[in-house]
Design an enzyme around this catalytic site. Structure first.
Site, short mmCIF file in Angstrom:
data_model
loop_
_atom_site.label_atom_id
_atom_site.label_comp_id
_atom_site.label_asym_id
_atom_site.label_seq_id
_atom_site.Cartn_x
_atom_site.Cartn_y
_atom_site.Cartn_z
N GLY A 218 15.71 39.83 47.12
CA GLY A 218 15.00 38.65 46.61
C GLY A 218 13.60 38.99 46.15
O GLY A 218 12.93 38.18 45.51
N GLY A 219 13.15 40.21 46.47
CA GLY A 219 11.84 40.66 46.04
C GLY A 219 11.85 41.22 44.63
O GLY A 219 12.92 41.49 44.05
N SER A 222 13.41 45.25 44.17
CA SER A 222 14.86 45.46 44.08
C SER A 222 15.44 44.80 42.83
O SER A 222 16.41 45.30 42.26
CB SER A 222 15.55 44.91 45.34
OG SER A 222 15.31 43.53 45.50
N CYS A 308 15.97 50.92 60.32
CA CYS A 308 16.72 50.05 59.41
C CYS A 308 17.24 50.85 58.21
O CYS A 308 18.38 50.68 57.79
CB CYS A 308 15.82 48.91 58.94
SG CYS A 308 16.62 47.80 57.77
N CYS A 406 10.79 44.63 58.36
CA CYS A 406 11.93 44.29 57.51
C CYS A 406 12.78 43.16 58.07
O CYS A 406 13.35 42.38 57.34
CB CYS A 406 12.79 45.52 57.27
SG CYS A 406 13.58 46.17 58.77
#
Length: 603
Positions: A218-219, A222, A308, A406
């Site tokens: 959603g950023g 990306s 992550c 994150c």
């Protein structure tokens, strides 16, 4: 001329004719025999190769291909050196439809003896698995004649070699494309062909490019990465990873995942790319959250973002989609992967944007993971990514960058710790005098180097003697040590010297500089990062064994805490070499020194 002379002349002509006829048949028999030997050798070699591949399972296939790739590097000797016939080489051409850069050059040898021909396939690839596929193709084709190669069906080559079942669809397509390039190069070198062949157009007409799973958050980063890959023509599916914490801790604050997913839907709708939401809640809980809680409870400083990446985004996520034919995972990370032709390995480099560089968070990835990863924006500055977002007219082009860890979203880390660890009060002591200055609610709420927020847990009288810094912790006794003399000489060693453990090198081996010629360990200088950010500090590493050693920094650091990662970079370079974790022995040294100091004061 007498009759006898005429008879002798006729006899001579007949003998010569007989010799010519016999030579002709001898030539044909020899050629047939040679061809049978070549075919037999090719068939035997193919059978040998099939024996190697028939017992492979998908998990072993990549390793086997990597080994083939290394053998290919070592054995690249032109077999045409001793031929006396005509040698024709094709141009060096890139294989279309491969994410890896694969180049092939075919050599055609027309022998003077009976006009026989054979080929040699040479080339290179910047990914080890792709190089392994090229090596396998070269092994087979170098045993065949041009006509035999041209008679092959490229779409069945993987089947014939026993590789189709262990390769992804993208890998199978890549092998077929390599075969097509060789065939087109042979046709282009044929003396009776005047056709100019465009390899890329000829192949892409009936080829499927490798499939890429793009991690979409959603950023902006990306989203730009996705559109860059789309521009290059890759077969893309976008994935939004839904993690366990977002639901479990929703009561602590607003979780942005629903907004994020709606934005992802808008991005993919605009790009006409499919989007899937995958739940990795249980995997995330087991591999990241448990690690974070356990480390914090021990008083250590965890880094869930690092875990992550290695355990989820480029770990269990790939396991989930492994059987769906994806060849690569792409993300919006600011880091660069560059292929080293000498070693056949991929190297990790910092991004040009020193503030946004995320190589620190990628420090525990492996070569096997590097093989599957793409960082489409790693070579760009943040400002350039913003410009691309505007040029793509992305739905989130003006969205601000996300902050924090994150997995937390808008949940505060302190609230997260309180939800799972609660409170376990203990004393706050002056590290120099041992005086009790206050009470904390749990050692996990404080980190080494911390200044902000300490005042609210100190006695009011002590607060006025600040500023106070956390200098160490003793989790076994639930004690937090602080000092208002953190910049004094007494704390110099605690702020420059640490023990590191669990050292991980991307190549699998430490760099040569850490050893003498005799093989003994010696101090080696590196650029280092103690935490994410632009700050680089130089220091020395002295290995004790293969996985632990001591670090001495050239400058004092604000907070060296057990559990924290130190990332090593080549000196005066942006190349990331590996990382280690600061050991509890760092605290132990401080606590022992303090005990000795207290005993000397009592005496």
């Amino acid at each position: 001329m007498t009759l006898s002379q005429k008879s002798q002349q006729i006899l001579f002509i007949l003998v010569v004719r007989a010799i010519i006829v016999n030579c002709f048949f001898l030539k044909n028999d020899f050629h047939k025999s040679a061809k049978k030997k070549i075919i037999f050798k090719h068939a035997k070699h193919q059978n040998d190769l099939f024996e190697e591949t028939k017992s492979l399972i998908p998990e072993e296939a990549n390793r086997w291909l990597v080994e083939k790739g290394f053998e290919f590097i070592k054995s690249k000797e032109a077999f045409v050196q001793n031929d006396t016939g005509e040698i024709v080489k094709s141009s060096r051409q890139k294989v279309p439809g491969c994410v890896a850069n694969v180049y092939i050059q075919t050599t055609l040898v027309r022998s003077d003896i009976f006009n026989a021909s054979r080929i040699q396939v040479d080339g290179e690839a910047d990914a080890l698995v792709s190089r392994g596929l090229l090596a396998v193709l070269s092994e087979i084709f170098n045993q065949m004649s041009p006509d035999e190669v041209l008679s092959l069906d490229p779409t069945l080559i993987a089947e014939k070699l026993g590789l189709r079942r262990v390769l992804s669809k993208g890998r199978n397509d890549g092998l077929a494309n390599m075969c097509k390039v060789v065939q087109l190069q042979i046709k282009g070198m044929s003396t009776d062909s005047e056709e100019i062949i465009d390899c890329e157009e000829a192949i892409l007409e009936d080829s499927t490019v490798p499939r890429v799973a793009v991690l979409l958050s959603g950023g902006v980063d990306s989203a730009v990465a996705l559109n860059i890959l789309k521009q290059k023509g890759y077969n893309i599916t976008a994935f939004y990873l839904k993690i366990w914490l977002e639901d479990e801790l929703a009561h602590l604050g607003q979780c942005p995942w629903e907004d994020d997913f709606r934005i992802c839907e808008a991005i993919c709708s605009q790009a006409n790319i499919p989007l899937e939401a995958i739940s990795l809640q249980e995997q995330y809980k087991d591999r990241v959250i448990s690690y974070t809680i356990n480390e914090a409870e021990k008083g250590r400083t965890p880094n869930p973002d690092i875990m992550c990446n290695s355990r989820v985004k480029f770990g269990c996520f790939y396991d989930v989609i492994e059987n769906r034919g994806f060849d690569y995972i792409a993300s919006g990370h600011y880091a660069q992967l560059i292929f080293d032709k000498k070693t056949g390995l991929k190297k990790l480099f910092r991004a040009p944007d020193s503030v946004k560089d995320q190589s620190y968070f990628l420090c525990t990835l492996t070569q096997q993971q590097f093989e599957k990863v793409l960082f489409p924006i790693g070579h760009l500055q943040k400002a350039e990514v913003r410009e691309l977002a505007q040029s793509f007219n992305l739905p989130n082009k003006n969205r601000p960058d996300s902050q924090g860890l994150c997995f937390l979203g808008k949940v505060k880390f302190e609230d997260f710790l309180r939800a799972y660890l609660g409170e376990r009060p203990g004393n706050i002591l002056d590290a120099t005098t041992g005086e009790i200055l206050g009470r904390h609610k749990g050692v996990w709420y404080h980190t080494v180097g911390q200044r902000k927020g300490i005042g609210k847990v100190l006695d009011p009288k002590a607060t006025s003697r600040g500023p106070w810094y956390v200098v160490s912790k003793d989790p076994a006794k639930d004690v937090v040590y602080i000092s208002n003399e953190y910049d004094e000489e007494a704390f110099k060693v605690a702020r420059t010297d640490v023990i590191v453990e669990d050292i991980h090198w991307f190549t699998g081996e430490p760099p040569p500089s850490v050893k003498t010629e005799s093989g003994a360990y010696q101090e080696a200088q590196f650029d280092m990062k103690i935490r994410h950010g632009p700050r680089i500090v130089q220091g020395f590493l002295l290995l004790k064994d293969g996985s632990s050693g001591s670090v001495k920094l050239g400058k004092r650091d604000g907070g060296l805490a057990p559990g924290q990662f130190i990332v090593f970079y080549r000196l005066n370079s942006t190349e990331c070499l590996g990382a280690g974790v600061i050991s509890e022995r760092h605290w132990a040294k401080f606590l022992v020194a303090r005990e000795r100091m207290n005993k000397s004061v009592i005496r």
